[in-house]
Design a protein around this motif. Structure first.
Motif, PDB file in Angstrom:
ATOM      1  N   SER A 100       0.641  -1.524  -0.006  1.00  0.00           N
ATOM      2  CA  SER A 100      -0.342   0.513   0.121  1.00  0.00           C
ATOM      3  C   SER A 100       0.974   1.447  -0.311  1.00  0.00           C
ATOM      4  N   ASN A 101       2.478   1.472  -0.114  1.00  0.00           N
ATOM      5  CA  ASN A 101       3.110   2.004   0.256  1.00  0.00           C
ATOM      6  C   ASN A 101       4.237   2.133  -1.214  1.00  0.00           C
ATOM      7  N   GLN A 102       4.880   3.833  -1.567  1.00  0.00           N
ATOM      8  CA  GLN A 102       6.283   2.422  -2.843  1.00  0.00           C
ATOM      9  C   GLN A 102       7.107   2.699  -1.657  1.00  0.00           C
ATOM     10  N   LEU A 103       7.225   3.756  -0.557  1.00  0.00           N
ATOM     11  CA  LEU A 103       8.103   3.415   0.240  1.00  0.00           C
ATOM     12  C   LEU A 103       8.291   2.805   1.707  1.00  0.00           C
ATOM     13  N   ILE A 158      20.939   1.615   5.516  1.00  0.00           N
ATOM     14  CA  ILE A 158      21.708   2.740   4.851  1.00  0.00           C
ATOM     15  C   ILE A 158      21.367   4.286   5.706  1.00  0.00           C
ATOM     16  N   ARG A 159      22.674   5.067   5.683  1.00  0.00           N
ATOM     17  CA  ARG A 159      22.291   6.408   5.869  1.00  0.00           C
ATOM     18  C   ARG A 159      21.594   7.516   5.630  1.00  0.00           C
ATOM     19  N   GLY A 160      21.313   8.138   6.206  1.00  0.00           N
ATOM     20  CA  GLY A 160      20.237   9.348   5.703  1.00  0.00           C
ATOM     21  C   GLY A 160      20.925  10.313   4.511  1.00  0.00           C
ATOM     22  N   ASP A 161      22.265  10.097   4.528  1.00  0.00           N
ATOM     23  CA  ASP A 161      22.840  10.867   3.463  1.00  0.00           C
ATOM     24  C   ASP A 161      22.851   9.938   1.545  1.00  0.00           C
ATOM     25  N   ASP A 162      22.902   8.906   2.495  1.00  0.00           N
ATOM     26  CA  ASP A 162      22.973   8.120   1.278  1.00  0.00           C
ATOM     27  C   ASP A 162      21.769   7.711   0.937  1.00  0.00           C
ATOM     28  N   ALA A 163      20.420   7.707   1.255  1.00  0.00           N
ATOM     29  CA  ALA A 163      19.555   7.535   0.491  1.00  0.00           C
ATOM     30  C   ALA A 163      18.662   9.071  -1.287  1.00  0.00           C
ATOM     31  N   GLY A 164      19.514   9.998  -0.450  1.00  0.00           N
ATOM     32  CA  GLY A 164      18.998  10.634  -2.161  1.00  0.00           C
ATOM     33  C   GLY A 164      18.261   9.716  -2.919  1.00  0.00           C
ATOM     34  N   LEU A 165      19.883   9.212  -3.543  1.00  0.00           N
ATOM     35  CA  LEU A 165      20.010   8.395  -5.050  1.00  0.00           C
ATOM     36  C   LEU A 165      17.986   7.592  -5.167  1.00  0.00           C
ATOM     37  N   PHE A 166      18.338   7.022  -3.982  1.00  0.00           N
ATOM     38  CA  PHE A 166      17.469   5.807  -4.367  1.00  0.00           C
ATOM     39  C   PHE A 166      15.944   7.170  -4.515  1.00  0.00           C
ATOM     40  N   TYR A 167      15.761   7.711  -3.453  1.00  0.00           N
ATOM     41  CA  TYR A 167      14.462   8.602  -3.471  1.00  0.00           C
ATOM     42  C   TYR A 167      14.087   9.014  -4.699  1.00  0.00           C
ATOM     43  N   THR A 168      15.105   9.819  -5.551  1.00  0.00           N
ATOM     44  CA  THR A 168      15.390  10.731  -6.788  1.00  0.00           C
ATOM     45  C   THR A 168      14.262   9.352  -8.034  1.00  0.00           C
ATOM     46  N   ILE A 169      14.660   8.108  -7.529  1.00  0.00           N
ATOM     47  CA  ILE A 169      14.211   6.221  -8.437  1.00  0.00           C
ATOM     48  C   ILE A 169      13.340   6.260  -8.510  1.00  0.00           C
ATOM     49  N   LEU A 170      12.805   6.423  -6.890  1.00  0.00           N
ATOM     50  CA  LEU A 170      10.828   6.040  -6.468  1.00  0.00           C
ATOM     51  C   LEU A 170      10.342   7.376  -7.160  1.00  0.00           C
ATOM     52  N   LYS A 171      10.946   8.887  -7.169  1.00  0.00           N
ATOM     53  CA  LYS A 171      10.310   9.994  -8.106  1.00  0.00           C
ATOM     54  C   LYS A 171       9.907   9.647  -8.979  1.00  0.00           C
ATOM     55  N   VAL A 218      10.268   6.534 -10.852  1.00  0.00           N
ATOM     56  CA  VAL A 218       8.847   4.898 -11.097  1.00  0.00           C
ATOM     57  C   VAL A 218       8.678   5.088 -10.544  1.00  0.00           C
ATOM     58  N   HIS A 219       7.348   5.114 -10.894  1.00  0.00           N
ATOM     59  CA  HIS A 219       6.259   5.361 -10.195  1.00  0.00           C
ATOM     60  C   HIS A 219       5.756   4.108  -9.188  1.00  0.00           C
ATOM     61  N   THR A 220       5.762   3.288 -10.612  1.00  0.00           N
ATOM     62  CA  THR A 220       6.304   1.779 -10.171  1.00  0.00           C
ATOM     63  C   THR A 220       6.649   0.341  -9.389  1.00  0.00           C
ATOM     64  N   ALA A 221       7.861   1.341  -8.621  1.00  0.00           N
ATOM     65  CA  ALA A 221       9.419   0.846  -8.036  1.00  0.00           C
ATOM     66  C   ALA A 221       8.294   1.364  -6.830  1.00  0.00           C
ATOM     67  N   LYS A 222       9.219   0.108  -5.750  1.00  0.00           N
ATOM     68  CA  LYS A 222       8.507   0.987  -4.855  1.00  0.00           C
ATOM     69  C   LYS A 222      10.031   0.281  -3.146  1.00  0.00           C
ATOM     70  N   LEU A 223      10.385   1.011  -2.379  1.00  0.00           N
ATOM     71  CA  LEU A 223      12.038   0.398  -1.720  1.00  0.00           C
ATOM     72  C   LEU A 223      11.693  -0.150  -0.380  1.00  0.00           C
TER      73      LEU A 223
END
Length: 227
Positions: free
Chosen positions: A30-33, A126-139, A141-146
């Motif tokens: 029910s969530n993307q992340l 994962i560390r907070g400062d390393d999560a940005g690139l994966f957040y970009t991927i989710l934004k 690709v709306h069908t991807a989940k993390l």
């Protein structure tokens, strides 16, 4: 060497986590992340791996998830991105790439590959400062989940992505006793394990629970083996 998409088996016993597994799967659907948060040794990695295997083995019934990509912990986000890209290349979902390339170019290639499927990405710690690139991927690709594990809730900024935090707490008193009995060399018989279970459950002394790990699977197993 090629990096295959192999999901490791949990290193710890997932006893007593059945309800947590069910709740986590529902949140993933029910969530993307979904951000799993818990103390060290509480079993976040084992739970994530168990859920990854469960979903991967039943992809035919999970309409929103066609592939599961588990990423081993790395020292930095660029290494995680390369690891994911190598898995996609091995499956033939994208072209080969130069490891000396630019990280943003890697992300673009991953985005194009993930748009062709419905994937669940699993980041084990994962560390907070390393999560940005994966957040970009989710934004993109709306069908991807993390599904991502961290010691503290990660700050994802805006609310553009539907997300939630799953706090993993300690095992119940009963499951603490069962797990302890399973690993303790002095409770090798069913009768001895039942005796321990009754003692812990009926004890009003919190020091008894503390002595056998206080609901933390890593501490429980460590305490059991040291007896």
């Amino acid at each position: 060497p090629k990096v295959e998409n192999i999901i490791p088996h949990p290193s710890k016993d997932c006893l007593g986590r059945e309800i947590d597994m069910y709740e986590l799967i529902q949140l993933i659907l029910s969530n993307q992340l979904v951000n799993i948060v818990g103390d060290r040794g509480i079993g976040c990695s084992s739970l994530a791996l168990s859920v990854s295997h469960y979903i991967n083995d039943r992809r035919s019934v999970f309409i929103d998830i066609q592939a599961v990509y588990y990423l081993h912990p790395e020292n930095d986000c660029t290494a995680l991105i390369k690891q994911l890209l190598e898995q996609l290349c091995t499956e033939g979902r994208t072209r080969m790439f130069s490891k000396g390339g630019n990280t943003s170019d890697f992300v673009d290639v991953i985005v194009e590959a993930l748009r062709k499927t419905r994937a669940l990405l699993v980041l084990d710690t994962i560390r907070g400062d390393d999560a940005g690139l994966f957040y970009t991927i989710l934004k993109k690709v709306h069908t991807a989940k993390l599904l991502v594990i961290s010691g503290e809730p990660l700050d994802w900024g805006d609310s553009e992505i539907q997300r939630c935090v799953f706090n993993l707490g300690p095992l119940s008193m009963e499951n603490t006793a069962i797990l302890f009995g399973k690993h303790c060399p002095h409770t090798s018989t069913i009768a001895k394990r039942k005796g321990l279970l009754n003692k812990v459950i009926h004890s009003c002394d919190p020091s008894v629970l503390e002595m056998i790990g206080a609901g933390n699977p890593s501490l429980i197993i460590q305490a059991a083996k040291s007896m």
